[in-house]
Scaffold this motif. Structure first.
Motif, mmCIF file in Angstrom:
data_model
loop_
_atom_site.group_PDB
_atom_site.id
_atom_site.type_symbol
_atom_site.label_atom_id
_atom_site.label_comp_id
_atom_site.label_asym_id
_atom_site.label_seq_id
_atom_site.Cartn_x
_atom_site.Cartn_y
_atom_site.Cartn_z
ATOM 1 N N UNK A 1 0.950 -0.966 0.044
ATOM 2 C CA UNK A 1 0.191 -0.185 0.147
ATOM 3 C C UNK A 1 1.023 1.128 0.067
ATOM 4 N N UNK A 2 1.369 2.108 -0.782
ATOM 5 C CA UNK A 2 0.810 3.467 -1.059
ATOM 6 C C UNK A 2 0.855 4.127 0.212
ATOM 7 N N UNK A 3 1.585 5.109 0.916
ATOM 8 C CA UNK A 3 1.383 6.026 1.391
ATOM 9 C C UNK A 3 0.547 7.361 1.202
ATOM 10 N N UNK A 4 -0.483 7.131 -0.298
ATOM 11 C CA UNK A 4 -1.342 8.101 -0.003
ATOM 12 C C UNK A 4 -2.341 7.447 -0.561
ATOM 13 N N UNK A 5 -2.741 5.661 0.134
ATOM 14 C CA UNK A 5 -3.437 5.086 -0.365
ATOM 15 C C UNK A 5 -3.762 4.719 2.005
ATOM 16 N N UNK A 6 -3.018 4.603 2.354
ATOM 17 C CA UNK A 6 -2.418 4.466 3.545
ATOM 18 C C UNK A 6 -3.337 6.206 4.335
ATOM 19 N N UNK A 7 -2.701 7.182 4.218
ATOM 20 C CA UNK A 7 -3.093 8.151 4.599
ATOM 21 C C UNK A 7 -4.849 8.607 3.701
ATOM 22 N N UNK A 8 -5.298 7.725 2.849
ATOM 23 C CA UNK A 8 -7.150 7.985 3.160
ATOM 24 C C UNK A 8 -7.228 7.313 3.507
#
Length: 106
Positions: A1-8
């Protein structure tokens, strides 16, 4: 999972935890979480006409969260502060100082 996906996912969890009802939890929260990753101001990226309209949306649908938000911090900053992260747009924003001083950030 990418950083952006984690933040989302983290924003989504925050919003869903504080949602007033199923509509806020299952419709608004995912929309706001995904949109919060964009590079503009959250209210305008959501298609709202003003920060006051953003405040009404959040107060009407995420009342508990809205009560915790300081009046002098904008919604995107508050949401990301709440998950202990910096919004992707904040790193390059030329309006960053106003996040702490905006009188319309309700």
């Amino acid at each position: 999972m990418s950083d952006l996906e984690i933040m989302e996912v983290e924003v989504l969890t925050l919003l869903q935890t504080n949602a007033n009802d199923d509509y806020a939890k299952n419709t608004l929260a995912p929309w706001i979480a995904k949109t919060s990753l964009r590079m503009g101001h959250l209210y305008s990226d959501l298609g709202l006409i003003s920060r006051k309209e953003m405040g009404r949306l959040m107060t009407n649908n995420f009342t508990t969260l809205a009560k915790l938000k300081p009046k002098d911090i904008r919604w995107k900053k508050f949401i990301y502060d709440s998950i202990g992260k910096t919004a992707p747009a904040c790193a390059t924003c030329k309006d960053i100082t106003n996040c702490f001083q905006c009188s319309l950030a309700s």
